[in-house]
Design a protein around this motif. Structure first.
Motif, PDB file in Angstrom:
ATOM      1  N   LEU A  58      48.206  42.828  35.143  1.00  0.00           N
ATOM      2  CA  LEU A  58      48.233  41.712  35.701  1.00  0.00           C
ATOM      3  C   LEU A  58      47.072  41.004  34.910  1.00  0.00           C
ATOM      4  N   GLY A  59      46.464  39.477  35.232  1.00  0.00           N
ATOM      5  CA  GLY A  59      45.576  39.459  34.696  1.00  0.00           C
ATOM      6  C   GLY A  59      45.483  37.498  34.587  1.00  0.00           C
ATOM      7  N   VAL A  60      45.604  36.634  33.429  1.00  0.00           N
ATOM      8  CA  VAL A  60      45.415  35.213  33.366  1.00  0.00           C
ATOM      9  C   VAL A  60      46.149  34.898  31.956  1.00  0.00           C
ATOM     10  N   VAL A  61      46.629  33.727  30.750  1.00  0.00           N
ATOM     11  CA  VAL A  61      47.003  33.237  29.905  1.00  0.00           C
ATOM     12  C   VAL A  61      46.910  31.637  29.573  1.00  0.00           C
ATOM     13  N   ILE A  75      45.272  43.443  31.852  1.00  0.00           N
ATOM     14  CA  ILE A  75      45.098  44.871  31.959  1.00  0.00           C
ATOM     15  C   ILE A  75      45.925  45.642  33.083  1.00  0.00           C
ATOM     16  N   CYS A  76      46.853  47.370  32.169  1.00  0.00           N
ATOM     17  CA  CYS A  76      48.343  47.638  33.140  1.00  0.00           C
ATOM     18  C   CYS A  76      47.746  48.673  33.367  1.00  0.00           C
ATOM     19  N   LEU A  77      48.465  49.072  33.925  1.00  0.00           N
ATOM     20  CA  LEU A  77      49.580  50.261  34.270  1.00  0.00           C
ATOM     21  C   LEU A  77      50.764  51.009  34.178  1.00  0.00           C
ATOM     22  N   ARG A  78      50.404  52.213  33.594  1.00  0.00           N
ATOM     23  CA  ARG A  78      51.511  53.126  32.711  1.00  0.00           C
ATOM     24  C   ARG A  78      51.550  54.418  32.976  1.00  0.00           C
ATOM     25  N   LYS A  79      53.023  54.332  33.379  1.00  0.00           N
ATOM     26  CA  LYS A  79      53.090  56.215  34.021  1.00  0.00           C
ATOM     27  C   LYS A  79      52.545  56.514  35.434  1.00  0.00           C
ATOM     28  N   GLY A  80      51.959  55.728  36.385  1.00  0.00           N
ATOM     29  CA  GLY A  80      51.676  56.111  37.653  1.00  0.00           C
ATOM     30  C   GLY A  80      49.942  56.034  37.079  1.00  0.00           C
ATOM     31  N   ASN A  81      49.472  56.352  35.854  1.00  0.00           N
ATOM     32  CA  ASN A  81      48.568  56.712  35.897  1.00  0.00           C
ATOM     33  C   ASN A  81      46.872  56.692  34.931  1.00  0.00           C
ATOM     34  N   ASP A 129      34.367  48.801  42.635  1.00  0.00           N
ATOM     35  CA  ASP A 129      33.806  48.654  41.587  1.00  0.00           C
ATOM     36  C   ASP A 129      34.786  47.862  40.238  1.00  0.00           C
ATOM     37  N   LEU A 130      33.438  47.755  39.075  1.00  0.00           N
ATOM     38  CA  LEU A 130      34.686  46.954  37.866  1.00  0.00           C
ATOM     39  C   LEU A 130      35.353  47.817  37.309  1.00  0.00           C
ATOM     40  N   ILE A 131      36.735  47.415  37.172  1.00  0.00           N
ATOM     41  CA  ILE A 131      37.533  48.320  36.140  1.00  0.00           C
ATOM     42  C   ILE A 131      37.235  47.653  34.586  1.00  0.00           C
ATOM     43  N   HIS A 132      37.130  46.124  34.651  1.00  0.00           N
ATOM     44  CA  HIS A 132      36.731  46.165  33.082  1.00  0.00           C
ATOM     45  C   HIS A 132      36.936  44.582  32.850  1.00  0.00           C
ATOM     46  N   CYS A 133      36.323  44.667  32.065  1.00  0.00           N
ATOM     47  CA  CYS A 133      35.565  42.691  31.761  1.00  0.00           C
ATOM     48  C   CYS A 133      36.154  42.783  30.077  1.00  0.00           C
ATOM     49  N   PHE A 134      36.748  41.024  30.453  1.00  0.00           N
ATOM     50  CA  PHE A 134      36.547  40.867  28.946  1.00  0.00           C
ATOM     51  C   PHE A 134      35.303  39.685  28.680  1.00  0.00           C
ATOM     52  N   THR A 135      34.756  39.240  27.588  1.00  0.00           N
ATOM     53  CA  THR A 135      33.402  38.815  27.357  1.00  0.00           C
ATOM     54  C   THR A 135      33.497  37.880  26.054  1.00  0.00           C
ATOM     55  N   ASP A 136      33.361  36.902  26.113  1.00  0.00           N
ATOM     56  CA  ASP A 136      32.751  35.679  25.058  1.00  0.00           C
ATOM     57  C   ASP A 136      34.977  35.562  24.824  1.00  0.00           C
ATOM     58  N   CYS A 137      35.099  34.745  26.006  1.00  0.00           N
ATOM     59  CA  CYS A 137      35.772  34.642  25.353  1.00  0.00           C
ATOM     60  C   CYS A 137      36.740  33.221  24.472  1.00  0.00           C
ATOM     61  N   SER A 138      37.289  32.861  24.333  1.00  0.00           N
ATOM     62  CA  SER A 138      37.145  31.623  23.383  1.00  0.00           C
ATOM     63  C   SER A 138      38.248  30.754  24.617  1.00  0.00           C
ATOM     64  N   PHE A 139      38.239  29.723  25.184  1.00  0.00           N
ATOM     65  CA  PHE A 139      39.496  29.334  26.090  1.00  0.00           C
ATOM     66  C   PHE A 139      39.199  28.287  25.834  1.00  0.00           C
ATOM     67  N   THR A 140      40.320  26.866  25.016  1.00  0.00           N
ATOM     68  CA  THR A 140      40.710  26.298  25.270  1.00  0.00           C
ATOM     69  C   THR A 140      41.761  25.185  26.142  1.00  0.00           C
ATOM     70  N   GLU A 141      42.532  25.650  26.703  1.00  0.00           N
ATOM     71  CA  GLU A 141      43.479  25.239  27.363  1.00  0.00           C
ATOM     72  C   GLU A 141      43.482  26.126  28.578  1.00  0.00           C
TER      73      GLU A 141
END
Length: 459
Positions: A350-353, A374-380, A418-430
């Motif tokens: 899941l996420g954005v592209v 982010i992704c889930l693999r093998k159930g855990n 709960d917060l699972i993960h964050c991508f920070t300082d991303c450079s979005f241009t489109e």
């Protein structure tokens, strides 16, 4: 009144392109000021004679002439405008009880200038009205945000206050229990002492009575039984030790601090999630991007991997190997949020592209390649671009939040907040698109669909 023949003769002198432009102006309202448009359907396919008839019907008296002159000026045919103006002057005497001022070139020029000024003023008013709406919207958002912060603050302090009250109650109860234990011990010792005193008193009275008895045949027999002192406890080492209450207070305070810290973290996590949930958007799946293995629901809210490949055209937007699909909606500014149910699955992404990601062949899902997922693999096993993620509980619903302008992509466990993960300082241009991968079928072990869920946000 202006003859229709003169108008028709004027239009005959227009080229096809100029006549097309002329009819376009007739479809516009308030060009010039005060004139309404002629219906598009009526002008469609109308020739020059038909157009004159429509104008004469729509604009009585000199209205058809005035509109014609104004449009001729717009399409740079001032020669025809002047000719019509001269015609009007020659027919002025035919007009009776007409309260409009005589037309002349200077009047037309000044009127045109005033109309442009009026249009500029209108535009300035519209811009300021738009700014008022923008300010009101911002103020309303700010007011709601303040109300939420007040409510959240009251909740935080209420929880902390209740924790203090509960901690104090438990502390007092522990102190009272210690006090009661000490009191019970002291009472037991006193009862034993009083029992020994009673027995000693009784023996003393018997000894005293025997000592006063004159010589008697039974004296020697009684003496042997009364001479011994009753058995008693050695009370020298016995004492009631005062209970230590300081340790209880210190332990209770330490426990309270730990409890408040945990409650604070829980409430902060809850409020952070609520903050981003207010930016929830209605997201649906785009079938034109879906891999041929994927099955989408009719409402575009569910997707799972089937056990057969569909025969689909290989258009540029489709993922032809990776089991992926994008959302229809794109975002290129601001903030947005959506939630996806992942319960019962052993694999998902899941996420954005970004809009221009590679959709053909093998794909490496990394920020450098335009994937913030982010992704889930093998159930855990949870990962974010080769980084192992630690989750307290296995999420059943994942929230995805993007702040385009700040370059932020965050993932939440909606149920635990709960917060699972964050991508920070991303450079979005489109443009960014929501991204989904339900993973492969795995013989039915991962057949449960990903479900885009409505956001349960209480404003």
């Amino acid at each position: 009144m202006m003859a229709a023949h003169d108008l028709w003769k004027t239009l005959e002198d227009l080229s096809e392109e100029q006549f097309k432009q002329f009819k376009w102006f007739l479809k516009q309202d308030d060009i010039p000021k005060g004139f309404s448009a002629i219906a598009v359907a009526r002008l469609e396919g109308a020739d020059r004679q038909d157009t004159v008839d429509l104008m004469v019907q729509k604009y009585p008296r000199t209205g058809a002439l005035e509109r014609t002159m104004s449009i001729l000026e717009e399409i740079s045919r001032n020669d025809l405008k002047q000719r019509l103006f001269n015609t009007l002057n020659s027919r002025r005497k035919e007009l009776k009880n007409h309260d409009s001022a005589p037309l002349n070139c200077e009047y037309g020029r000044m009127k045109s200038k005033l109309e442009k000024t009026e249009d500029e003023i209108k535009l300035m008013i519209q811009e300021r009205q738009k700014k008022i709406l923008e300010i009101n919207s911002s103020e309303e958002f700010n007011s709601k945000s303040a109300d939420r912060h007040i409510a959240d603050s009251e909740q935080v302090y209420a929880v902390m206050q209740q924790s203090v009250i509960d901690s104090l109650a438990h502390l007092n109860l522990a102190i009272k229990e210690k006090r009661e234990t000490t009191k019970k011990q002291a009472k037991g010792f006193i009862q034993e002492l009083e029992q020994e005193i009673s027995e000693l008193t009784k023996r003393g009275a018997e000894v005293e009575q025997l000592s006063r008895t004159p010589d008697h045949p039974d004296f020697l027999q009684n003496f042997s039984s009364l001479n011994a002192i009753p058995p008693t406890k050695n009370w020298t080492e016995v004492s009631v030790t005062p209970a230590s209450y300081g340790g209880s207070v210190g332990a209770a305070v330490n426990q309270l601090v730990e409890t408040l810290s945990k409650e604070k973290e829980k409430l902060i996590a809850k409020f952070k999630l609520r903050r981003v949930q207010q930016f929830a958007k209605d997201v649906t799946l785009d079938p034109d991007t879906a891999n041929a293995n994927l099955i989408l629901s009719d409402d575009g809210k569910k997707v799972y991997c089937g056990d057969a490949i569909q025969n689909l055209p290989d258009n540029p937007e489709i993922f032809n190997r990776a089991i992926n699909v994008l959302g229809k909606e794109s975002f290129s500014s601001g903030r947005f949020y959506y939630e996806v149910q992942v319960k019962g699955k052993t694999s998902w992404d899941l996420g954005v592209v970004k809009e221009t990601v590679n959709r053909k062949g093998s794909i490496s899902a990394s920020p450098d390649n335009g994937y913030w997922t982010i992704c889930l693999r093998k159930g855990n096993q949870y990962n974010a671009h080769a980084v192992n993620l630690t989750v307290k509980n296995q999420p059943e619903k994942v929230g995805v939040f993007v702040d385009y302008d700040k370059g932020l992509v965050c993932f939440y466990d909606v149920d635990s907040e709960d917060l699972i993960h964050c991508f920070t300082d991303c450079s979005f241009t489109e443009k960014l698109y929501p991204f989904f991968s339900p993973g492969r079928h795995f013989d039915g072990k991962n057949a449960t669909p990903l479900i885009i869920s409505p956001v349960n946000y209480n404003d």
